[in-house]
Design an enzyme around this catalytic site. Sequence first.
Site, PDB file in Angstrom:
ATOM      1  CG  HIS A   1       6.519   2.535  13.502  1.00 26.33           C
ATOM      2  ND1 HIS A   1       5.360   3.284  13.613  1.00 26.33           N
ATOM      3  CD2 HIS A   1       6.114   1.260  13.244  1.00 26.33           C
ATOM      4  CE1 HIS A   1       4.316   2.507  13.440  1.00 26.33           C
ATOM      5  NE2 HIS A   1       4.741   1.274  13.214  1.00 26.33           N
TER       6      HIS A   1
ATOM      7  CD  GLU B   1       6.875  -2.823  12.511  1.00 24.15           C
ATOM      8  OE1 GLU B   1       6.479  -2.392  11.411  1.00 24.15           O
ATOM      9  OE2 GLU B   1       6.319  -2.545  13.593  1.00 24.15           O
TER      10      GLU B   1
ATOM     11  CG  ASN C   1      -0.226   0.101   2.526  1.00 26.90           C
ATOM     12  OD1 ASN C   1       0.796  -0.561   2.731  1.00 26.90           O
ATOM     13  ND2 ASN C   1      -0.747   0.910   3.436  1.00 26.90           N
TER      14      ASN C   1
END
Length: 259
Positions: free
Chosen positions: A120, A190, A97
């Site tokens: 992040h 992650e 995405n």
Amino acid sequence: MSKMKNIAILYICTGKYDIFWEDFYKTSEKYFLNNSEKHYFVFTDAQSIYDENCDRVHKIYQKTLGWPYNTLMRFNMFKGIEEKLKEFDYIFFLNANMLFVDYVGEEILPKEEGLLVAKHPAFYDKDVDEYPYDRNEKSLAYIPYGQGDIYVQGAFNGGKSRDFLQLINELDKNINIDLDNDVIALWHDESQLNRYIIGKEYKLLDPGYIYPEGWDLPFKAKIIGRDKSKWGGHQDLRGIKEPTFIEKLKGKITTIFSK
């Protein structure tokens, strides 16, 4: 004049995630490392994808593994084309995405460092003990309190070919060891990535390179993470059935009696 770089871009769009491919590809062609030769390795079970006949688009059949394995097993997928990836100067992975909205040039390429990671957006201004590291000692992604420097998102990472292939192999091994021990890291790939980079040399990008759509952050958006709620939401895209009222009730009852 410097030699043109050969860039491998790894992209996974199994299940419904193929809806993002065309826009990702078009914006990457427009904005991403335009002085390089870019090859796209698209792992998908879609019957066809946009511009798949281009000689720089390599469609690789990948069945849908279900959640969370579609993300957890990404390094295992990449290992399947390891010999091909050795031909490239740099390798980058981006989430399905992601969408380029501004020019991203050679300033992102690791030079002295081997790897590339991005802070992040939700934790760039938090203290280390607030990071959502995996605190489960049974996992190879385990990071104890007081250790670690940053928290990076798994949406965009890469590096020099040799260094990133080393990462792929090491994390695939660690994930499989965890699975053999009936363990899955808290935030899947992650969590494994955050553990791996401790003590490594890496180029660190600010959250503008993984800027969540609709957020208000003090960074210039270069690459945005598209809001999945506009595309059916996480549950629908991942093929996870929304629990019925009875299933929710059973869950609540189980929680009450397990306390």
